[in-house]
Scaffold this motif. Sequence first.
Motif, PDB file in Angstrom:
ATOM      1  N   PRO A 156      -9.410 -13.546  22.306  1.00  0.00           N
ATOM      2  CA  PRO A 156      -9.495 -14.487  23.422  1.00  0.00           C
ATOM      3  C   PRO A 156     -10.922 -14.866  23.830  1.00  0.00           C
ATOM      4  CG  PRO A 156      -8.717 -12.346  24.187  1.00  0.00           C
ATOM      5  CD  PRO A 156      -8.792 -12.287  22.696  1.00  0.00           C
ATOM      6  N   GLN A 157     -11.890 -13.992  23.623  1.00  0.00           N
ATOM      7  CA  GLN A 157     -13.259 -14.293  24.030  1.00  0.00           C
ATOM      8  C   GLN A 157     -13.788 -15.553  23.353  1.00  0.00           C
ATOM      9  OE1 GLN A 157     -12.000 -11.399  23.290  1.00  0.00           O
ATOM     10  NE2 GLN A 157     -12.698  -9.819  24.700  1.00  0.00           N
ATOM     11  N   LEU A 158     -13.361 -15.800  22.102  1.00  0.00           N
ATOM     12  CA  LEU A 158     -13.793 -16.988  21.367  1.00  0.00           C
ATOM     13  C   LEU A 158     -12.632 -17.932  21.048  1.00  0.00           C
ATOM     14  CD1 LEU A 158     -16.384 -15.364  18.920  1.00  0.00           C
ATOM     15  CD2 LEU A 158     -16.841 -16.638  21.028  1.00  0.00           C
ATOM     16  N   GLY A 187     -10.251 -18.759  12.628  1.00  0.00           N
ATOM     17  CA  GLY A 187     -10.120 -20.148  13.016  1.00  0.00           C
ATOM     18  C   GLY A 187     -10.037 -20.320  14.515  1.00  0.00           C
ATOM     19  N   GLU A 188     -10.722 -21.338  15.023  1.00  0.00           N
ATOM     20  CA  GLU A 188     -10.710 -21.614  16.455  1.00  0.00           C
ATOM     21  C   GLU A 188      -9.481 -22.441  16.811  1.00  0.00           C
ATOM     22  OE1 GLU A 188     -13.485 -23.684  19.885  1.00  0.00           O
ATOM     23  OE2 GLU A 188     -14.353 -23.231  17.929  1.00  0.00           O
ATOM     24  N   LEU A 189      -8.820 -22.057  17.895  1.00  0.00           N
ATOM     25  CA  LEU A 189      -7.646 -22.782  18.372  1.00  0.00           C
ATOM     26  C   LEU A 189      -8.063 -23.910  19.316  1.00  0.00           C
ATOM     27  CD1 LEU A 189      -5.216 -19.829  19.160  1.00  0.00           C
ATOM     28  CD2 LEU A 189      -5.266 -21.288  17.145  1.00  0.00           C
ATOM     29  N   LYS A 190      -7.260 -24.962  19.368  1.00  0.00           N
ATOM     30  CA  LYS A 190      -7.526 -26.063  20.303  1.00  0.00           C
ATOM     31  C   LYS A 190      -7.226 -25.635  21.725  1.00  0.00           C
ATOM     32  CE  LYS A 190      -6.573 -29.582  16.894  1.00  0.00           C
ATOM     33  NZ  LYS A 190      -5.625 -30.538  16.369  1.00  0.00           N
ATOM     34  N   ASP A 191      -6.127 -24.927  21.916  1.00  0.00           N
ATOM     35  CA  ASP A 191      -5.713 -24.455  23.244  1.00  0.00           C
ATOM     36  C   ASP A 191      -5.706 -22.934  23.260  1.00  0.00           C
ATOM     37  OD1 ASP A 191      -5.111 -27.099  24.208  1.00  0.00           O
ATOM     38  OD2 ASP A 191      -3.278 -27.023  23.005  1.00  0.00           O
ATOM     39  N   SER A 192      -6.091 -22.369  24.391  1.00  0.00           N
ATOM     40  CA  SER A 192      -6.078 -20.908  24.497  1.00  0.00           C
ATOM     41  C   SER A 192      -4.641 -20.413  24.645  1.00  0.00           C
ATOM     42  CB  SER A 192      -6.933 -20.442  25.670  1.00  0.00           C
ATOM     43  OG  SER A 192      -6.432 -20.990  26.864  1.00  0.00           O
ATOM     44  N   LYS A 218       3.776 -22.837  20.586  1.00  0.00           N
ATOM     45  CA  LYS A 218       2.856 -23.927  20.263  1.00  0.00           C
ATOM     46  C   LYS A 218       2.983 -24.397  18.805  1.00  0.00           C
ATOM     47  CE  LYS A 218      -0.532 -22.261  23.629  1.00  0.00           C
ATOM     48  NZ  LYS A 218      -0.392 -23.193  24.689  1.00  0.00           N
ATOM     49  N   LEU A 219       3.878 -23.783  18.054  1.00  0.00           N
ATOM     50  CA  LEU A 219       4.019 -24.128  16.638  1.00  0.00           C
ATOM     51  C   LEU A 219       4.889 -25.355  16.464  1.00  0.00           C
ATOM     52  CD1 LEU A 219       4.412 -20.560  15.145  1.00  0.00           C
ATOM     53  CD2 LEU A 219       2.340 -21.897  15.489  1.00  0.00           C
ATOM     54  N   PRO A 220       4.682 -26.151  15.441  1.00  0.00           N
ATOM     55  CA  PRO A 220       3.741 -25.914  14.334  1.00  0.00           C
ATOM     56  C   PRO A 220       2.308 -26.284  14.741  1.00  0.00           C
ATOM     57  CG  PRO A 220       4.900 -27.968  13.983  1.00  0.00           C
ATOM     58  CD  PRO A 220       5.460 -27.371  15.241  1.00  0.00           C
ATOM     59  N   MET A 221       1.353 -25.652  14.069  1.00  0.00           N
ATOM     60  CA  MET A 221      -0.058 -25.979  14.253  1.00  0.00           C
ATOM     61  C   MET A 221      -0.809 -25.728  12.961  1.00  0.00           C
ATOM     62  SD  MET A 221      -2.074 -22.926  16.311  1.00  0.00           S
ATOM     63  CE  MET A 221      -0.998 -22.753  17.697  1.00  0.00           C
ATOM     64  N   THR A 222      -1.841 -26.522  12.744  1.00  0.00           N
ATOM     65  CA  THR A 222      -2.712 -26.344  11.584  1.00  0.00           C
ATOM     66  C   THR A 222      -4.093 -25.996  12.102  1.00  0.00           C
ATOM     67  OG1 THR A 222      -1.432 -27.909  10.269  1.00  0.00           O
ATOM     68  CG2 THR A 222      -3.679 -27.455   9.533  1.00  0.00           C
ATOM     69  N   VAL A 223      -4.672 -24.960  11.519  1.00  0.00           N
ATOM     70  CA  VAL A 223      -5.977 -24.453  11.944  1.00  0.00           C
ATOM     71  C   VAL A 223      -6.871 -24.337  10.720  1.00  0.00           C
ATOM     72  CG1 VAL A 223      -7.173 -22.504  13.042  1.00  0.00           C
ATOM     73  CG2 VAL A 223      -4.847 -23.101  13.759  1.00  0.00           C
ATOM     74  N   TYR A 224      -8.098 -24.867  10.823  1.00  0.00           N
ATOM     75  CA  TYR A 224      -9.070 -24.629   9.756  1.00  0.00           C
ATOM     76  C   TYR A 224      -9.617 -23.227   9.970  1.00  0.00           C
ATOM     77  CZ  TYR A 224     -13.006 -24.724   6.658  1.00  0.00           C
ATOM     78  OH  TYR A 224     -13.872 -24.405   5.654  1.00  0.00           O
ATOM     79  N   MET A 225      -9.501 -22.380   8.935  1.00  0.00           N
ATOM     80  CA  MET A 225      -9.937 -20.994   9.048  1.00  0.00           C
ATOM     81  C   MET A 225     -11.036 -20.724   8.026  1.00  0.00           C
ATOM     82  SD  MET A 225      -6.289 -19.121   9.851  1.00  0.00           S
ATOM     83  CE  MET A 225      -7.008 -17.766  10.801  1.00  0.00           C
ATOM     84  N   GLY A 226     -12.198 -20.354   8.535  1.00  0.00           N
ATOM     85  CA  GLY A 226     -13.308 -19.995   7.670  1.00  0.00           C
ATOM     86  C   GLY A 226     -13.119 -18.602   7.109  1.00  0.00           C
ATOM     87  N   VAL A 245     -10.242 -22.735   4.653  1.00  0.00           N
ATOM     88  CA  VAL A 245      -9.002 -23.362   4.219  1.00  0.00           C
ATOM     89  C   VAL A 245      -8.196 -23.774   5.450  1.00  0.00           C
ATOM     90  CG1 VAL A 245      -7.719 -21.173   4.106  1.00  0.00           C
ATOM     91  CG2 VAL A 245      -7.067 -23.060   2.624  1.00  0.00           C
ATOM     92  N   GLU A 246      -7.434 -24.862   5.317  1.00  0.00           N
ATOM     93  CA  GLU A 246      -6.507 -25.241   6.376  1.00  0.00           C
ATOM     94  C   GLU A 246      -5.243 -24.403   6.230  1.00  0.00           C
ATOM     95  OE1 GLU A 246      -5.636 -29.384   6.826  1.00  0.00           O
ATOM     96  OE2 GLU A 246      -7.496 -29.658   7.958  1.00  0.00           O
ATOM     97  N   VAL A 247      -4.823 -23.821   7.343  1.00  0.00           N
ATOM     98  CA  VAL A 247      -3.629 -22.982   7.354  1.00  0.00           C
ATOM     99  C   VAL A 247      -2.663 -23.559   8.383  1.00  0.00           C
ATOM    100  CG1 VAL A 247      -2.731 -20.666   7.749  1.00  0.00           C
ATOM    101  CG2 VAL A 247      -4.981 -20.953   6.714  1.00  0.00           C
TER     102      VAL A 247
END
Length: 145
Positions: free
Chosen positions: A99-101, A73-78, A56-64, A137-139
């Motif tokens: 996977p639960q979240l 960080g929450e993913l768009k797709d599981s 699924k890469l590349p991907m950018t995820v906002y990570m708290g 931060v965006e990763v």
Amino acid sequence: MKKDIRLIITFLLSSFSLLAQQENGEWNNLVEMESNGKHLTISLYDNPTARDFASKLPMTVYMGNHKQVTLIGELKDSLVVSDSIESIVAKTKELVYYPQLNELRYNYDTHVINLSVQPLGYVKSNRRIFDDVTDGVEVTFRVKE
């Protein structure tokens, strides 16, 4: 004679290292983790979830930033998860999938989590790029070439 012994020792150490990598499920797929112009390299484990993540890469995820030790960080797709997922302790410098979240979690400081997570990979270096992150931060994750 001494040279022969050194060669044998070097060969044995290399063999044990290779066996340890295979035992840990490590495979030769490196992923770059980048944030604010700083980079870390993650060595992915060889499991279905890590392979799905890499596909699924590349991907950018906002990570708290959780407690100044873990980025979440929450993913768009599981991601695909093995049927045999179990509760494990995620180690420092390890990227895991919860996977639960549907979350990626990266422990960048001394901290362990005991959740039902799927390990994705680990950072080999001691480089610290998230110490100055306070909120989040965006990763960006991409396959390293």
